[in-house]
Design a protein around this motif. Structure first.
Motif, mmCIF file in Angstrom:
data_model
loop_
_atom_site.group_PDB
_atom_site.id
_atom_site.type_symbol
_atom_site.label_atom_id
_atom_site.label_comp_id
_atom_site.label_asym_id
_atom_site.label_seq_id
_atom_site.Cartn_x
_atom_site.Cartn_y
_atom_site.Cartn_z
ATOM 1 N N SER A 114 -40.213 -33.290 36.439
ATOM 2 C CA SER A 114 -41.004 -33.659 37.372
ATOM 3 C C SER A 114 -42.178 -35.130 37.103
ATOM 4 C CB SER A 114 -42.294 -32.317 38.077
ATOM 5 O OG SER A 114 -41.087 -31.197 38.381
ATOM 6 N N LEU A 115 -42.372 -34.925 36.156
ATOM 7 C CA LEU A 115 -43.307 -35.604 35.450
ATOM 8 C C LEU A 115 -42.768 -37.713 35.758
ATOM 9 C CD1 LEU A 115 -46.222 -37.561 34.144
ATOM 10 C CD2 LEU A 115 -45.091 -36.870 31.954
ATOM 11 N N VAL A 116 -41.780 -37.633 35.147
ATOM 12 C CA VAL A 116 -40.370 -38.851 34.787
ATOM 13 C C VAL A 116 -40.338 -39.095 36.646
ATOM 14 C CG1 VAL A 116 -38.433 -39.958 34.924
ATOM 15 C CG2 VAL A 116 -39.028 -38.701 32.700
ATOM 16 N N HIS A 117 -40.283 -38.616 37.294
ATOM 17 C CA HIS A 117 -39.490 -39.114 38.787
ATOM 18 C C HIS A 117 -41.543 -38.955 38.934
ATOM 19 C CE1 HIS A 117 -38.534 -38.312 42.658
ATOM 20 N NE2 HIS A 117 -39.531 -37.768 42.885
ATOM 21 N N LEU A 118 -42.444 -38.190 38.992
ATOM 22 C CA LEU A 118 -43.988 -39.517 40.026
ATOM 23 C C LEU A 118 -44.113 -40.358 38.913
ATOM 24 C CD1 LEU A 118 -46.182 -38.306 41.345
ATOM 25 C CD2 LEU A 118 -46.606 -37.547 38.871
ATOM 26 N N ILE A 119 -43.422 -40.758 37.731
ATOM 27 C CA ILE A 119 -43.922 -42.218 37.049
ATOM 28 C C ILE A 119 -43.475 -43.538 37.898
ATOM 29 C CG2 ILE A 119 -44.421 -43.653 34.762
ATOM 30 C CD1 ILE A 119 -44.977 -40.652 33.170
ATOM 31 N N ASP A 120 -42.317 -43.151 38.306
ATOM 32 C CA ASP A 120 -41.168 -43.568 38.353
ATOM 33 C C ASP A 120 -41.304 -43.830 39.617
ATOM 34 O OD1 ASP A 120 -39.150 -43.938 36.034
ATOM 35 O OD2 ASP A 120 -38.102 -42.714 36.631
ATOM 36 N N LYS A 121 -42.216 -43.038 40.578
ATOM 37 C CA LYS A 121 -42.365 -43.394 41.629
ATOM 38 C C LYS A 121 -43.980 -44.907 41.894
ATOM 39 C CE LYS A 121 -44.169 -41.093 46.262
ATOM 40 N NZ LYS A 121 -44.048 -39.646 46.877
ATOM 41 N N GLU A 122 -45.457 -44.064 40.926
ATOM 42 C CA GLU A 122 -45.913 -44.490 40.897
ATOM 43 C C GLU A 122 -45.849 -46.167 40.325
ATOM 44 O OE1 GLU A 122 -50.184 -44.770 40.142
ATOM 45 O OE2 GLU A 122 -48.686 -42.967 40.302
ATOM 46 N N HIS A 123 -44.763 -46.276 39.585
ATOM 47 C CA HIS A 123 -44.561 -48.194 39.244
ATOM 48 C C HIS A 123 -43.517 -48.608 40.352
ATOM 49 C CE1 HIS A 123 -45.462 -47.781 34.987
ATOM 50 N NE2 HIS A 123 -45.486 -46.861 34.947
ATOM 51 N N GLY A 124 -42.817 -47.702 41.583
ATOM 52 C CA GLY A 124 -41.659 -48.014 42.231
ATOM 53 C C GLY A 124 -40.960 -48.534 42.218
ATOM 54 N N GLU A 125 -39.802 -47.969 40.755
ATOM 55 C CA GLU A 125 -38.797 -48.258 39.791
ATOM 56 C C GLU A 125 -37.817 -47.328 40.201
ATOM 57 O OE1 GLU A 125 -39.183 -50.899 37.260
ATOM 58 O OE2 GLU A 125 -41.059 -52.518 37.741
ATOM 59 N N GLU A 126 -36.670 -47.635 40.260
ATOM 60 C CA GLU A 126 -36.067 -46.959 39.557
ATOM 61 C C GLU A 126 -35.348 -46.008 38.141
ATOM 62 O OE1 GLU A 126 -34.128 -43.952 41.864
ATOM 63 O OE2 GLU A 126 -35.653 -45.040 43.233
ATOM 64 N N ASP A 127 -35.554 -44.873 37.407
ATOM 65 C CA ASP A 127 -35.495 -45.118 35.672
ATOM 66 C C ASP A 127 -36.388 -45.998 35.622
ATOM 67 O OD1 ASP A 127 -33.304 -43.573 36.849
ATOM 68 O OD2 ASP A 127 -31.900 -44.919 37.110
ATOM 69 N N HIS A 128 -37.131 -46.440 36.093
ATOM 70 C CA HIS A 128 -38.644 -46.849 34.629
ATOM 71 C C HIS A 128 -38.806 -45.958 33.613
ATOM 72 C CE1 HIS A 128 -42.022 -49.143 34.321
ATOM 73 N NE2 HIS A 128 -42.034 -48.476 33.989
ATOM 74 N N THR A 129 -38.793 -45.031 33.294
ATOM 75 C CA THR A 129 -39.415 -44.584 32.227
ATOM 76 C C THR A 129 -38.488 -43.474 32.286
ATOM 77 O OG1 THR A 129 -41.016 -44.297 33.345
ATOM 78 C CG2 THR A 129 -41.249 -42.299 31.367
ATOM 79 N N SER A 130 -38.095 -43.626 30.504
ATOM 80 C CA SER A 130 -37.039 -42.776 30.288
ATOM 81 C C SER A 130 -37.369 -42.034 29.091
ATOM 82 C CB SER A 130 -36.421 -43.797 29.319
ATOM 83 O OG SER A 130 -36.921 -44.417 28.102
ATOM 84 N N ILE A 131 -36.421 -40.394 29.668
ATOM 85 C CA ILE A 131 -36.703 -39.784 28.682
ATOM 86 C C ILE A 131 -35.984 -39.546 27.026
ATOM 87 C CG2 ILE A 131 -36.236 -37.153 28.439
ATOM 88 C CD1 ILE A 131 -36.577 -36.876 31.145
ATOM 89 N N HIS A 132 -36.298 -39.324 25.612
ATOM 90 C CA HIS A 132 -35.351 -39.519 24.783
ATOM 91 C C HIS A 132 -35.831 -38.627 24.079
ATOM 92 C CE1 HIS A 132 -33.293 -40.657 21.683
ATOM 93 N NE2 HIS A 132 -34.644 -41.282 20.996
ATOM 94 N N GLU A 133 -34.616 -37.007 23.856
ATOM 95 C CA GLU A 133 -34.920 -36.125 23.131
ATOM 96 C C GLU A 133 -34.184 -36.568 21.254
ATOM 97 O OE1 GLU A 133 -33.711 -31.673 23.321
ATOM 98 O OE2 GLU A 133 -33.369 -32.786 25.488
ATOM 99 N N GLU A 134 -35.392 -36.688 20.395
ATOM 100 C CA GLU A 134 -34.189 -36.515 18.970
ATOM 101 C C GLU A 134 -33.454 -36.225 18.902
ATOM 102 O OE1 GLU A 134 -35.746 -38.964 17.223
ATOM 103 O OE2 GLU A 134 -37.539 -39.553 18.559
#
Length: 286
Positions: A114-134
């Motif tokens: 949900s946070l990633v979706h919200l941040i992408d919306k905040e930046h107005g871009e698709e897939d702006h924020t990436s989730i990286h799981e070690e």
């Protein structure tokens, strides 16, 4: 503990005093670990403009991080022992903002999505924020061995004086062990070949015997010192492991065999003990 927009009244009061008046909480996710890795109440809150983490101490809530959503460029989940950590990349810097056990992993996974979706919306871009799981660490790699050595060395720091003295005694034992061959060389090459030097024979034999007795005594002392040091380090390792086991959630023990855990703890601590008794003296003497 699913995502919620309802937060405790004490925490709500703290938020109102720390954030702008027009701030609204979009969602929140409670967790079961403190930033120090202890069991306790913490919470991830995402508002209209900020990501906030808070921890409860007694009856009071304390805000730990307040990060503008527009500054977050990456979200990473780092696996720990029995837990995970939420790490943000904020203006090129890494922030470990929250820890949570496996019991909260599913809810936190939903919160991160949900946070990633919200941040992408905040930046107005698709897939702006990436989730990286070690990925799980490779314990057979050289880097893992170096980390393990550093971890073991941390147990030695409280015993630096005893360790230094034991190493000094072991080196002295090795130095004294070089004396008998030297005395034997003098006896064979100089004393026994010259009848006029026979008067030195008794003295050389006496010194040779004394060096053997001295070497034996120092070797015994060195072995006892390293054995005591090994016991202390093994005790410290067992205590640390027991502390970590207390932090793990009940679900972890449901998936593990009690006998297997006990065997691993006993084997690892015993390996530290035998390292100082068998391997360390051989390395020092070489």
């Amino acid at each position: 503990m699913p995502l919620t927009s309802i937060i405790p009244s004490a925490l709500n009061h703290t938020l109102r005093s720390a954030l702008p008046n027009d701030t609204k909480v979009r969602f929140a996710c409670p967790t079961d670990m403190t930033p120090e890795g202890m069991l306790g109440e913490s919470m991830l809150l995402v508002t209209t403009r900020y990501l906030v983490t808070a921890s409860k101490t007694g009856d009071l809530w304390q805000l730990l991080y307040r990060v503008p959503l527009s500054d977050i460029s990456q979200i990473r989940v780092e696996p720990l022992i029995g837990a995970s950590a939420l790490i943000l990349t904020v203006k090129g810097q890494l922030l470990r903002v929250l820890r949570y056990s496996y019991a909260s992993a599913q809810d936190m996974s939903e919160a991160v999505e949900s946070l990633v979706h919200l941040i992408d919306k905040e930046h107005g871009e698709e897939d702006h924020t990436s989730i990286h799981e070690e990925p799980a660490p490779d314990w057979s790699s050289r880097a893992a061995h170096i980390r393990t050595f550093k971890r073991l060395w941390s147990f030695c720091k409280p015993h630096k004086r005893s360790l230094s003295l034991a190493i000094l005694v072991t080196i002295s034992s090795s130095a004294i062990d070089l004396l008998p061959p030297y005395l034997t060389m003098i006896m064979v090459d100089e004393v026994l070949t010259d009848p006029s030097q026979y008067g030195w024979l008794a003295l050389l034999v006496l010194v040779l015997a004394a060096s053997r007795f001295l070497h034996t005594g120092i070797t015994i002392l060195s072995g006892r010192m390293l054995a005591v040091l090994g016991d202390r380090l093994a005790f410290d390792a067992r205590s640390e492991l027991f502390h970590v086991l207390q932090l793990l959630p009940i679900k972890y023990y449901d998936a593990q065999q009690t006998g297997g855990l006990m065997a691993r703890i006993a084997r690892d601590a015993k390996s530290i003990h035998y390292f100082w008794i068998d391997f360390a003296p051989a390395v020092i003497q070489q």
